[in-house]
Design a protein around this motif. Sequence first.
Motif, PDB file in Angstrom:
ATOM      1  N   PHE A 167       0.847  -1.197   0.000  1.00 17.69           N
ATOM      2  CA  PHE A 167       0.000   0.000   0.000  1.00 17.69           C
ATOM      3  C   PHE A 167       0.885   1.250   0.000  1.00 17.69           C
ATOM      4  O   PHE A 167       0.700   2.160  -0.806  1.00 17.69           O
ATOM      5  CB  PHE A 167      -0.942   0.034   1.217  1.00 17.69           C
ATOM      6  N   ALA A 168       1.878   1.282   0.926  1.00 11.74           N
ATOM      7  CA  ALA A 168       2.749   2.458   1.043  1.00 11.74           C
ATOM      8  C   ALA A 168       3.539   2.677  -0.247  1.00 11.74           C
ATOM      9  O   ALA A 168       3.670   3.813  -0.723  1.00 11.74           O
ATOM     10  CB  ALA A 168       3.695   2.307   2.233  1.00 11.74           C
ATOM     11  N   ALA A 169       4.046   1.588  -0.832  1.00 11.80           N
ATOM     12  CA  ALA A 169       4.847   1.717  -2.056  1.00 11.80           C
ATOM     13  C   ALA A 169       3.998   2.219  -3.220  1.00 11.80           C
ATOM     14  O   ALA A 169       4.435   3.079  -3.997  1.00 11.80           O
ATOM     15  CB  ALA A 169       5.491   0.380  -2.407  1.00 11.80           C
ATOM     16  N   ALA A 220       3.175   5.930  -2.657  1.00 12.37           N
ATOM     17  CA  ALA A 220       4.364   6.760  -2.894  1.00 12.37           C
ATOM     18  C   ALA A 220       4.653   6.877  -4.388  1.00 12.37           C
ATOM     19  O   ALA A 220       4.956   7.963  -4.892  1.00 12.37           O
ATOM     20  CB  ALA A 220       5.568   6.178  -2.159  1.00 12.37           C
ATOM     21  N   ILE A 280       2.323   9.422  -6.131  1.00 16.43           N
ATOM     22  CA  ILE A 280       2.680  10.831  -5.923  1.00 16.43           C
ATOM     23  C   ILE A 280       3.910  11.183  -6.760  1.00 16.43           C
ATOM     24  O   ILE A 280       3.967  12.235  -7.393  1.00 16.43           O
ATOM     25  CB  ILE A 280       2.888  11.096  -4.418  1.00 16.43           C
ATOM     26  N   PHE A 281       4.881  10.275  -6.781  1.00 16.78           N
ATOM     27  CA  PHE A 281       6.090  10.504  -7.579  1.00 16.78           C
ATOM     28  C   PHE A 281       5.731  10.691  -9.058  1.00 16.78           C
ATOM     29  O   PHE A 281       6.195  11.630  -9.708  1.00 16.78           O
ATOM     30  CB  PHE A 281       7.060   9.332  -7.407  1.00 16.78           C
ATOM     31  N   PHE A 301       3.779  14.016  -9.676  1.00 18.05           N
ATOM     32  CA  PHE A 301       4.681  15.178  -9.619  1.00 18.05           C
ATOM     33  C   PHE A 301       5.557  15.213 -10.872  1.00 18.05           C
ATOM     34  O   PHE A 301       5.898  16.283 -11.371  1.00 18.05           O
ATOM     35  CB  PHE A 301       5.595  15.120  -8.387  1.00 18.05           C
ATOM     36  N   SER A 319       4.912  17.361 -14.486  1.00 18.09           N
ATOM     37  CA  SER A 319       5.334  18.698 -14.914  1.00 18.09           C
ATOM     38  C   SER A 319       6.815  18.737 -15.299  1.00 18.09           C
ATOM     39  O   SER A 319       7.313  19.771 -15.723  1.00 18.09           O
ATOM     40  CB  SER A 319       5.036  19.727 -13.816  1.00 18.09           C
ATOM     41  N   GLU A 320       7.522  17.604 -15.161  1.00 19.55           N
ATOM     42  CA  GLU A 320       8.942  17.569 -15.540  1.00 19.55           C
ATOM     43  C   GLU A 320       9.125  17.112 -16.983  1.00 19.55           C
ATOM     44  O   GLU A 320      10.236  17.128 -17.491  1.00 19.55           O
ATOM     45  CB  GLU A 320       9.727  16.606 -14.629  1.00 19.55           C
ATOM     46  N   TYR A 361       8.555   6.676 -16.524  1.00 20.48           N
ATOM     47  CA  TYR A 361       8.998   8.021 -16.108  1.00 20.48           C
ATOM     48  C   TYR A 361      10.354   8.343 -16.742  1.00 20.48           C
ATOM     49  O   TYR A 361      10.553   9.412 -17.323  1.00 20.48           O
ATOM     50  CB  TYR A 361       9.065   8.085 -14.586  1.00 20.48           C
ATOM     51  N   ILE A 386      11.195  11.265 -19.508  1.00 20.07           N
ATOM     52  CA  ILE A 386      12.188  12.319 -19.254  1.00 20.07           C
ATOM     53  C   ILE A 386      13.204  12.366 -20.405  1.00 20.07           C
ATOM     54  O   ILE A 386      13.486  13.426 -20.969  1.00 20.07           O
ATOM     55  CB  ILE A 386      12.924  12.044 -17.912  1.00 20.07           C
ATOM     56  N   ARG A 387      13.727  11.193 -20.778  1.00 17.21           N
ATOM     57  CA  ARG A 387      14.741  11.141 -21.841  1.00 17.21           C
ATOM     58  C   ARG A 387      14.181  11.671 -23.158  1.00 17.21           C
ATOM     59  O   ARG A 387      14.828  12.459 -23.845  1.00 17.21           O
ATOM     60  CB  ARG A 387      15.217   9.696 -22.067  1.00 17.21           C
ATOM     61  N   GLU A 424      13.860  15.384 -23.174  1.00 16.86           N
ATOM     62  CA  GLU A 424      15.162  16.052 -23.362  1.00 16.86           C
ATOM     63  C   GLU A 424      15.592  16.028 -24.820  1.00 16.86           C
ATOM     64  O   GLU A 424      16.024  17.038 -25.365  1.00 16.86           O
ATOM     65  CB  GLU A 424      16.230  15.349 -22.517  1.00 16.86           C
ATOM     66  N   ARG A 453       8.958  22.534  -3.519  1.00 13.64           N
ATOM     67  CA  ARG A 453       9.278  22.109  -4.875  1.00 13.64           C
ATOM     68  C   ARG A 453       9.224  23.269  -5.883  1.00 13.64           C
ATOM     69  O   ARG A 453      10.080  23.384  -6.750  1.00 13.64           O
ATOM     70  CB  ARG A 453       8.259  21.039  -5.255  1.00 13.64           C
ATOM     71  N   VAL A 475      10.766  16.227  -4.016  1.00 20.32           N
ATOM     72  CA  VAL A 475       9.648  15.275  -4.097  1.00 20.32           C
ATOM     73  C   VAL A 475       9.997  14.025  -3.285  1.00 20.32           C
ATOM     74  O   VAL A 475       9.187  13.535  -2.488  1.00 20.32           O
ATOM     75  CB  VAL A 475       9.338  14.897  -5.564  1.00 20.32           C
ATOM     76  N   LEU A 498       8.438  12.319  -0.014  1.00 20.81           N
ATOM     77  CA  LEU A 498       7.927  10.938  -0.052  1.00 20.81           C
ATOM     78  C   LEU A 498       8.411  10.169   1.188  1.00 20.81           C
ATOM     79  O   LEU A 498       7.660   9.389   1.764  1.00 20.81           O
ATOM     80  CB  LEU A 498       8.430  10.197  -1.294  1.00 20.81           C
ATOM     81  N   ILE A 524       5.817   8.504   3.704  1.00 21.47           N
ATOM     82  CA  ILE A 524       5.786   7.070   3.996  1.00 21.47           C
ATOM     83  C   ILE A 524       5.936   6.864   5.504  1.00 21.47           C
ATOM     84  O   ILE A 524       5.249   6.029   6.107  1.00 21.47           O
ATOM     85  CB  ILE A 524       6.911   6.340   3.203  1.00 21.47           C
ATOM     86  N   TYR A 568       2.651   7.636   7.297  1.00 26.45           N
ATOM     87  CA  TYR A 568       1.733   6.494   7.198  1.00 26.45           C
ATOM     88  C   TYR A 568       2.080   5.435   8.245  1.00 26.45           C
ATOM     89  O   TYR A 568       1.208   4.940   8.949  1.00 26.45           O
ATOM     90  CB  TYR A 568       1.771   5.896   5.786  1.00 26.45           C
ATOM     91  N   HIS A 569       3.368   5.111   8.334  1.00 26.12           N
ATOM     92  CA  HIS A 569       3.746   4.044   9.257  1.00 26.12           C
ATOM     93  C   HIS A 569       3.592   4.452  10.724  1.00 26.12           C
ATOM     94  O   HIS A 569       3.226   3.637  11.555  1.00 26.12           O
ATOM     95  CB  HIS A 569       5.161   3.540   8.955  1.00 26.12           C
ATOM     96  N   LEU A 618      11.611   0.954   2.552  1.00 29.72           N
ATOM     97  CA  LEU A 618      11.274   1.941   1.527  1.00 29.72           C
ATOM     98  C   LEU A 618      12.054   3.238   1.698  1.00 29.72           C
ATOM     99  O   LEU A 618      12.552   3.815   0.742  1.00 29.72           O
ATOM    100  CB  LEU A 618       9.774   2.278   1.579  1.00 29.72           C
ATOM    101  N   ARG A 673      24.555  12.183 -15.193  1.00 28.85           N
ATOM    102  CA  ARG A 673      23.525  11.143 -15.176  1.00 28.85           C
ATOM    103  C   ARG A 673      24.112   9.778 -14.771  1.00 28.85           C
ATOM    104  O   ARG A 673      23.556   9.082 -13.939  1.00 28.85           O
ATOM    105  CB  ARG A 673      22.859  11.055 -16.548  1.00 28.85           C
TER     106      ARG A 673
END
Lengths: 252, 252
Positions: free
Chosen positions: A17-19, A22, A25-26, A29, A32-33, A233, A237-238, A241, B31, B43, B47, B51, B54-55, B92, B109
């Motif tokens: 659930f937590a993963a 998370a 949200i990642f 977010f 917009s990148e 993701y 991103i690549r 660019e 951000r 970000v 996170l 996380i 939550y825990h 996590l 990179r």
Amino acid sequence: MSAFQYLLVYNSISFTFAAMAAATIFLWFGRSEVAPPYRTALVISGLVTAIAAYHYFRIFQSWEAAFLFENGVVSNTGYAFNDAYRYVDWLLTVPLLLIELVLVMRLSRDETVSKATRLGVAAALMVILGYPGEIADSNGTRALWGFLSTIPFAYIVYELFSGLSRAIETQPPQVRSLLKQARLLTFASWGFYPIVYMAPFAGLDGPTANTTIQIGYTVADLVAKVGLGILIYIIAIRKSEIEMTKTTPVQA
Amino acid sequence: MSAFQYLLVYNSISFTFAAMAAATIFLWFGRSEVAPPYRTALVISGLVTAIAAYHYFRIFQSWEAAFLFENGVVSNTGYAFNDAYRYVDWLLTVPLLLIELVLVMRLSRDETVSKATRLGVAAALMVILGYPGEIADSNGTRALWGFLSTIPFAYIVYELFSGLSRAIETQPPQVRSLLKQARLLTFASWGFYPIVYMAPFAGLDGPTANTTIQIGYTVADLVAKVGLGILIYIIAIRKSEIEMTKTTPVQA
């Protein structure tokens, strides 16, 4: 069910659930990148993990309701653990996973619509055909529906490795290997589900089969959804660019 | 367990939930205050605290379920307090903490990917190896797994003070000491966990050992997650200012 089995599933579900939350949200977010054409792919990748987070929250509640863990002993409460949450989740998320893979490639509109539709329908069919076998009492019925579910799965594999191959060759060279990784990850993680599905055939039964199925599906979900989401993701991103450098030759 | 011990842990956990949730919102709002290359670091910092929030919420529920505090007397309800939430959280968040430190440095990179991967894997290994010792009944087993977990920890410390040192020297002079502080804070707060882990060796047992472990881990989590998050925020703001001044020479 032993205390170890009970807690292993309990904590794995909470972890997942937590993963999933998370990752959602990642990915959102990250929207917009990236360049505008790739935003929908990230929105959908995040939708997949968001839907999964919701279902893992429900699965956690259902697991808590089904068992009583008191003074170190696990007993059944009489409430059935609801296994259907997983199928309901897959019915929504598995077609979306294929659609996010198609979207990040940024094909022509016609190709996008046709590939997304065919792969999405096949994926939904695969999930629907698997369910009657999952809840069947006899291994024969399980095998029959499992076999029927393999037909759309084989079609998806064919599409991924034939139809999509030609499309990958039209992509910028810098992202081709990433796209092949994404395809391989999809294939490998999805190939894991039928193995888990067949756990009862390996002579496992009762709590051990149940624990194996729960942990197996959980690991497969993490790889297929969070793993693919992060790859999508990176590809977005690549590609953003590369396209930005192309349109502003001064920076080249 | 005395009423004092029960309430100390109870209120510390509630405090930490609030602090983690507040840090999350602060970091995510931050951000839009930094230059685009530093957004992902914020970000991910958010996170980590999300996380953890939550825990801590789950840990709070588990603490409430495990003990009955009535008429000034604390008694066990028969439900076990679930210590695994901490390890699930660390699995996590600890890799993500190292990744946020690498990201805010904005290396090439290839360097970012290689450092983030090596540190992340070592961090996950450290947490996984620690868990069997945490739930062991004998101090010998606890010591064995604690020792095994120290091997990846030693590797992380080596990477932080050797590999990352060269990278820090390539950073703008204005943020070098801040980055060294972030590294020291990571090292110092993480060094606190093994001390807490060894509480049972100091002759503590039963409720006193349990209280010491709960408070110890809670303080360490606050420093490692909220403390590091705020440092990363300050570094990201400073580096954004430096880079903005460079590209707009009128302001220089």
